[in-house]
Design an enzyme around this catalytic site. Structure first.
Site, PDB file in Angstrom:
ATOM      1  N   HIS A 184      -0.145   0.913   9.358  1.00 44.02           N
ATOM      2  CA  HIS A 184       1.144   1.380   8.848  1.00 44.02           C
ATOM      3  C   HIS A 184       0.957   2.632   7.972  1.00 44.02           C
ATOM      4  O   HIS A 184       1.620   3.656   8.193  1.00 44.02           O
ATOM      5  CB  HIS A 184       1.808   0.250   8.059  1.00 44.02           C
ATOM      6  CG  HIS A 184       3.134   0.597   7.471  1.00 44.02           C
ATOM      7  ND1 HIS A 184       4.320   0.295   8.098  1.00 44.02           N
ATOM      8  CD2 HIS A 184       3.474   1.229   6.321  1.00 44.02           C
ATOM      9  CE1 HIS A 184       5.324   0.730   7.356  1.00 44.02           C
ATOM     10  NE2 HIS A 184       4.834   1.296   6.266  1.00 44.02           N
ATOM     11  N   GLU A 185       0.061   2.533   7.001  1.00 37.53           N
ATOM     12  CA  GLU A 185      -0.109   3.672   6.085  1.00 37.53           C
ATOM     13  C   GLU A 185      -0.676   4.869   6.828  1.00 37.53           C
ATOM     14  O   GLU A 185      -0.262   6.007   6.598  1.00 37.53           O
ATOM     15  CB  GLU A 185      -1.008   3.298   4.901  1.00 37.53           C
ATOM     16  CG  GLU A 185      -0.570   2.063   4.120  1.00 37.53           C
ATOM     17  CD  GLU A 185       0.894   2.050   3.726  1.00 37.53           C
ATOM     18  OE1 GLU A 185       1.469   3.131   3.499  1.00 37.53           O
ATOM     19  OE2 GLU A 185       1.488   0.951   3.661  1.00 37.53           O
ATOM     20  N   GLU A 237      10.347   4.415   7.120  1.00 34.35           N
ATOM     21  CA  GLU A 237       9.863   3.038   7.076  1.00 34.35           C
ATOM     22  C   GLU A 237      10.148   2.256   8.361  1.00 34.35           C
ATOM     23  O   GLU A 237       9.276   1.603   8.908  1.00 34.35           O
ATOM     24  CB  GLU A 237      10.403   2.304   5.845  1.00 34.35           C
ATOM     25  CG  GLU A 237       9.902   2.880   4.514  1.00 34.35           C
ATOM     26  CD  GLU A 237       8.382   2.962   4.397  1.00 34.35           C
ATOM     27  OE1 GLU A 237       7.672   2.351   5.228  1.00 34.35           O
ATOM     28  OE2 GLU A 237       7.895   3.658   3.479  1.00 34.35           O
ATOM     29  N   HIS A 283       2.003   6.627   8.781  1.00 29.63           N
ATOM     30  CA  HIS A 283       2.906   7.421   7.947  1.00 29.63           C
ATOM     31  C   HIS A 283       2.490   8.896   7.904  1.00 29.63           C
ATOM     32  O   HIS A 283       3.300   9.763   7.577  1.00 29.63           O
ATOM     33  CB  HIS A 283       2.912   6.902   6.511  1.00 29.63           C
ATOM     34  CG  HIS A 283       3.993   5.909   6.206  1.00 29.63           C
ATOM     35  ND1 HIS A 283       5.293   6.077   6.600  1.00 29.63           N
ATOM     36  CD2 HIS A 283       3.973   4.742   5.492  1.00 29.63           C
ATOM     37  CE1 HIS A 283       6.023   5.055   6.143  1.00 29.63           C
ATOM     38  NE2 HIS A 283       5.239   4.224   5.489  1.00 29.63           N
ATOM     39  N   ASN A 339       0.098   8.037   0.414  1.00 32.38           N
ATOM     40  CA  ASN A 339      -0.177   9.364  -0.145  1.00 32.38           C
ATOM     41  C   ASN A 339      -1.031  10.193   0.812  1.00 32.38           C
ATOM     42  O   ASN A 339      -1.999   9.700   1.366  1.00 32.38           O
ATOM     43  CB  ASN A 339      -0.928   9.220  -1.469  1.00 32.38           C
ATOM     44  CG  ASN A 339      -0.359   8.133  -2.337  1.00 32.38           C
ATOM     45  OD1 ASN A 339       0.789   8.187  -2.706  1.00 32.38           O
ATOM     46  ND2 ASN A 339      -1.155   7.117  -2.613  1.00 32.38           N
ATOM     47  N   ALA A 383       0.847  -1.187   0.000  1.00 32.51           N
ATOM     48  CA  ALA A 383       0.000   0.000   0.000  1.00 32.51           C
ATOM     49  C   ALA A 383       0.882   1.236   0.000  1.00 32.51           C
ATOM     50  O   ALA A 383       2.101   1.134   0.158  1.00 32.51           O
ATOM     51  CB  ALA A 383      -0.902   0.015   1.225  1.00 32.51           C
ATOM     52  N   MET A 384       0.244   2.403  -0.149  1.00 23.14           N
ATOM     53  CA  MET A 384       1.011   3.635  -0.256  1.00 23.14           C
ATOM     54  C   MET A 384       0.340   4.769   0.513  1.00 23.14           C
ATOM     55  O   MET A 384      -0.859   4.982   0.405  1.00 23.14           O
ATOM     56  CB  MET A 384       1.142   3.981  -1.752  1.00 23.14           C
ATOM     57  CG  MET A 384       1.905   5.247  -2.011  1.00 23.14           C
ATOM     58  SD  MET A 384       3.620   5.109  -1.433  1.00 23.14           S
ATOM     59  CE  MET A 384       3.972   6.802  -1.007  1.00 23.14           C
TER      60      MET A 384
HETATM   61  N1  PHE Z   1       5.842   3.514   1.205  1.00 21.38           N
HETATM   62  C1  PHE Z   1       5.034   2.322   1.095  1.00 21.38           C
HETATM   63  C2  PHE Z   1       4.900   1.794   2.522  1.00 21.38           C
HETATM   64  O1  PHE Z   1       5.783   1.296   3.103  1.00 21.38           O
HETATM   65  C3  PHE Z   1       5.587   1.246   0.267  1.00 21.38           C
HETATM   66  C4  PHE Z   1       5.723   1.569  -1.178  1.00 21.38           C
HETATM   67  C5  PHE Z   1       6.950   1.883  -1.713  1.00 21.38           C
HETATM   68  C6  PHE Z   1       4.636   1.525  -1.993  1.00 21.38           C
HETATM   69  C7  PHE Z   1       7.108   2.175  -3.046  1.00 21.38           C
HETATM   70  C8  PHE Z   1       4.770   1.781  -3.331  1.00 21.38           C
HETATM   71  C9  PHE Z   1       5.995   2.107  -3.851  1.00 21.38           C
HETATM   72  O2  PHE Z   1       3.959   1.971   3.162  1.00 21.38           O
HETATM   73 ZN    ZN Z   2       5.813   2.343   4.872  1.00 20.96          ZN
END
Ligand code: PHE
Ligand code: ZN
Length: 881
Positions: free
Chosen positions: A304-305, A327, A308, A272, A269-270
């Protein structure tokens, strides 16, 4: 696709940009093949930069359509545009100007799933790490923070939903069946956190009120019809938001928080800003389609997301070398969250198992790198378990060293001091030094030195003086690019156990530093001496797995069995049992390889039985103890000259012996555990199912019959029990009628749901022995299978190469040959995915000579290919180096 340029990036070369982009306006006109992106950038030259300095923006595979500076079209010789770079010279003297850039991109043909692409007709973006430059020219680096306003325009029918970061500002209908929406994100952010989603999706909504009273609208968007399967994710989201307030004092900071599930996604996942995009695997769950592991995964990834938002978004990374800053810290936070939601000890053991299974081999092989690398060719290859999981362990060690109060004080200072910054590891360490007054400079080596330290431990008890001495010698083998290593600061949490596991409290400690229950090892070799110990104790070391190290200790089998029975810390208790079993499993693997039969003592069998039937222990813990170390665990313990067939023989011999000895009581416990109410995805229920499902495997072996597994498969009212039964059938009863019947039934029921069918692909890819390869080839032609989809590819090719020890590492090399060809095919579509899968071969040097040579040859075949992506080129060359 970016092919390799041979360029290596170095941490030392960091330089701030000459220009800043305080504001970014993006205007998307969406079209499946011809999306037009107009970007309007407010740019300022940084003070002190020469007035003739050119502006150089990053691009990747871009087509420039129009470019204007302060409203005027730029003449041909004022700029140089290539697909991957835009350079502008002769900029206004005062250094402040507006740049308008129009590019055209094709989301449909974008199969690498970075930048703007389409997944099942949904437009979505993935910009971390360097995907934004595939949308428009930009200073695409994490220290370039900008405030974004985004206007999206699309066909109303095709994309009724238009989402971006931040808060919604405006929307409306246009002529020709089109419509638009405007989003504004007030928080300055780097381009990698930009996101856009547009399409026709279903939604579940909810609300959350923050501690200070901010009302937040929550939305989780999924494929129409799958809304009920998002409810657990929503529940996990609300629990995460509350937990971050309670435990870290962090509140959410926008009016909306949206999560979108897509079916084609390279990672989990990401994060954003305000618009998390998820692999649907980490959103969708109901009892019928998701296992307990899936539920736990969703809870962890949602958390986790969300976490962030503070650790990653409000405080981001100065450059990609600092990736672990966001991370490692965020993994630590999601681990703690899951521990609070579930059983702390069981969660911790699962983390230790994961670390040993993935991170330790990485650290011991050709791809070893520091938690904070100092150089890379391709950043995408550094989203590794070293950066994530070891990165988390390093944060945990800071907490162990400072204690919970000072750790929290340091975190508060981090947020206070660095909110809005693009920060570094040095900044992170400094807040803990300032909060505690401790010197963490030696500790900081954990970020720089690759490899897993080993602690060689010896003991000495002096009855006359009632003194117990522990001597620890740390060592760290060379890793690529690092030949000599310095001693590190290693926190070893411990207890000295007397009869029945009673903790003996030392009167005083001498020698190296000991604070409360933590030994602080700081020299290469150090002695710690404890007085007032009335009897010879058994030391319980590395409690809670307080440092990511391996131990070689003088503990006897009797000591280990004592710890396995009596240690009050479940992690060291499990660890002692594992160590005992591993000793047996490795020695038997050697015997089997030498053509001798495995031998098994009654003591291990008895010990496993005691744990299995000890109802004072929770079921999840008993299940963990009864799960015999996996074939790859045994391979890792052996370290060299690995023969997977001998390992399988050794492992099965132990399972059979335990199964036969305890069959009666196992059967009784199995039936008792069946009597639980309806499915709930909580820790207690998951524990009971885990125990029952390990017992199913033992019983199927003891009974030499597929009947029990077939019955469980047929009667299961949840996916955990169904998938476990299917696993036993495939693993133990290969191509039998019972197995084929169950596989067909599964396909008949779930054949329309690719995500669920991934379990069906995985289980078959893991079938032991030489038959697996043909099975995998055959399954690649299945109508649901596609190498374009990362989840399908990982389910079949990933499970086969990283999960099937005997089937993949065939003595004739056919597994490697097939894999190498498949990697080359995948690389043409999706380099990131190809590179990640290829890491399955990182331990090739540990195999016995015949397999090793086949592996080398297949790797060399990949390396010989011209036109490899930068991603695969980097992995294959480091693997062979
Ligand atoms: N940053 C994301 C995460 O750890 C992982 C991720 C990295 C997703 C690169 C897409 C591309 O939560
Ligand atoms: Zn992450």
């Amino acid at each position: 696709m970016r092919t390799d340029t041979g360029q290596v990036f170095h941490l030392e070369d960091y330089k701030p940009t000459d220009f800043l982009i305080p504001e970014t306006h993006l205007d998307f006109s969406l079209h499946p093949e011809r999306t037009v992106v107009k970007s309007t950038l407010q740019i300022e030259r940084r003070a002190g930069v020469a007035s003739d300095a050119p502006l150089i923006l990053d691009g990747d595979d871009l087509k420039l359509v129009d470019i204007r500076l302060d409203g005027a079209v730029l003449g041909d010789n004022a700029y140089i545009a290539t697909p991957d770079r835009l350079e502008i010279r002769g900029l206004p003297e005062n250094g402040a100007f507006t740049l308008e850039i129009t590019t055209e991109i094709n989301p449909t043909t974008n199969r690498q799933l970075t930048g703007l692409y389409r997944s099942s007709d949904v437009y979505c973006t993935q910009c971390e790490a360097e995907g934004f430059r595939r949308i428009t020219y930009f200073l695409d680096r994490p220290d370039m923070l900008s405030v974004y306003t985004v206007r999206i325009e699309a066909e109303r029918n095709e994309a009724p939903l238009l989402l971006s970061n931040g808060n919604p500002k405006d929307k409306g209908k246009l002529t020709n069946g089109r419509h638009f929406a405007v989003w504004h994100d007030p928080h300055p952010k780097p381009a990698y956190l930009f996101a856009l989603v547009a399409g026709d999706l279903g939604v579940i909504t909810d609300t959350f009120t923050t501690a200070s009273g901010r009302h937040v609208d929550l939305g989780i968007y999924v494929e129409h019809g799958k809304e009920p399967r998002a409810l657990y994710a929503m529940d996990a989201l609300k629990r995460s938001m509350k937990w971050d307030e309670d435990v870290f004092g962090r509140e959410y900071d926008l009016d909306v928080f949206n999560v979108v599930a897509v079916s084609d996604f390279n990672m989990g996942a990401m994060e954003n800003k305000g618009l998390n995009v998820f692999n649907d695997k980490y959103v969708l769950a109901d009892p019928d389609t998701a296992t307990d592991t899936d539920y736990a995964g969703i809870e962890a990834v949602i958390a986790h997301e969300y976490f962030h938002n503070w650790t990653g978004n409000r405080i981001t990374c100065r450059d990609w070398f600092q990736l672990c800053l966001k991370e490692g810290l965020t993994v630590y936070r999601d681990h703690e969250f899951s521990a609070d939601m579930r059983s702390r000890a069981v969660k911790r053991i699962a983390e230790v198992k994961g670390l040993k299974a993935h991170q330790f081999p990485e650290d011991a092989g050709p791809l070893a790198h520091p938690v904070r690398p100092r150089q890379f060719r391709e950043i995408n290859n550094f989203y590794t378990s070293t950066v994530y999981e070891k990165g988390s362990e390093v944060v945990r060690m800071i907490r162990t060293i400072l204690g919970p109060e000072l750790f929290r004080k340091g975190m508060d200072l981090y947020f206070e001091r660095h909110d809005g910054d693009a920060a570094t590891i040095e900044d992170f360490i400094k807040v803990f030094e300032d909060a505690s007054g401790e010197d963490l400079s030696q500790f900081a080596l954990w970020y720089d030195q690759a490899g897993t330290p080993n602690l060689a431990i010896t003991y000495d008890y002096d009855q006359a003086t009632k003194t117990f001495e522990i001597e620890i010698e740390q060592s760290l083998k060379p890793t690529p690019g690092q030949t000599s290593k310095k001693p590190m600061h290693i926190p070893v949490q411990f207890a000295l156990l007397g009869a029945k596991g009673r903790e003996l409290k030392p009167r005083s400690a001498k020698g190296g530093l000991v604070k409360d229950d933590v030994i602080h090892l700081r020299k290469r070799k150090e002695r710690f001496s404890f007085s007032g110990i009335p009897e010879r104790p058994v030391p319980s070391l590395l409690r809670g797995f307080s440092a990511p190290v391996t131990l070689t200790s003088e503990l006897t089998r009797t000591d280990l069995a004592f710890l396995a029975r009596n240690d009050g810390d479940e992690v060291t208790r499990w660890q002692a049992l594992t160590q005992l079993l591993n000793a047996k499993l490795t020695s038997n693997a050697k015997r089997v390889r030498g053509g001798k039969p495995a031998t098994i003592e009654n003591s291990s069998i008895k010990l496993l039985g005691e744990i299995a039937f000890n109802v004072t222990l929770d079921e999840a813990f008993r299940a963990l103890c009864l799960s015999i170390p996996s074939e790859s665990d045994i391979a890792r313990e052996l370290g060299a000259n690995i023969d997977p067939d001998a390992i399988l023989g050794s492992r099965d011999a132990l399972i059979s012996a335990v199964a036969e000895a305890h069959a009666g009581k196992f059967a009784q416990t199995y039936s008792e555990l069946a009597r639980v109410g309806s499915f709930k995805p909580d820790a207690a229920g998951a524990g009971r199912r885990a125990l029952r499902n390990v017992l199913l495997d033992y019983l199927s072996v003891a009974e030499s019959s597929s009947k029990r597994a077939a019955t469980q498969f047929k009667n299961a009212d949840n996916m955990t029990d169904r998938a476990a039964a299917l696993g036993v059938l495939v693993q133990r009863f290969g191509d039998s009628d019972a197995t084929n019947h169950a596989l067909q039934a599964f396909e008949a029921r779930f054949g329309n749901d690719p995500l669920v069918m991934d379990k069906w692909f995985v289980v078959q890819a893991m079938q032991p022995g030489n038959g697996a390869l043909d099975k995998v080839r055959e399954l690649m032609t299945h109508k649901l299978f596609s190498l374009d989809n990362p989840n399908r590819t990982r389910a079949l090719i990933g499970a086969f190469s990283s999960g099937n020890q005997t089937g993949f590492n065939r003595a004739d090399g056919a597994g490697y040959k097939f894999f190498a060809e498949t990697i080359l095919t995948i690389d043409k579509k999706n380099p990131q995915l190809a590179a990640r899968l290829l890491t399955a071969m990182r331990s090739w040097r540990s195999f016995e000579p015949v397999r090793r040579e086949h592996a080398r040859e297949s790797l060399a075949n990949i390396a010989r290919e011209t036109g490899l992506s930068a991603d695969v080129r980097d992995i294959v060359e480091r693997t062979l180096a």
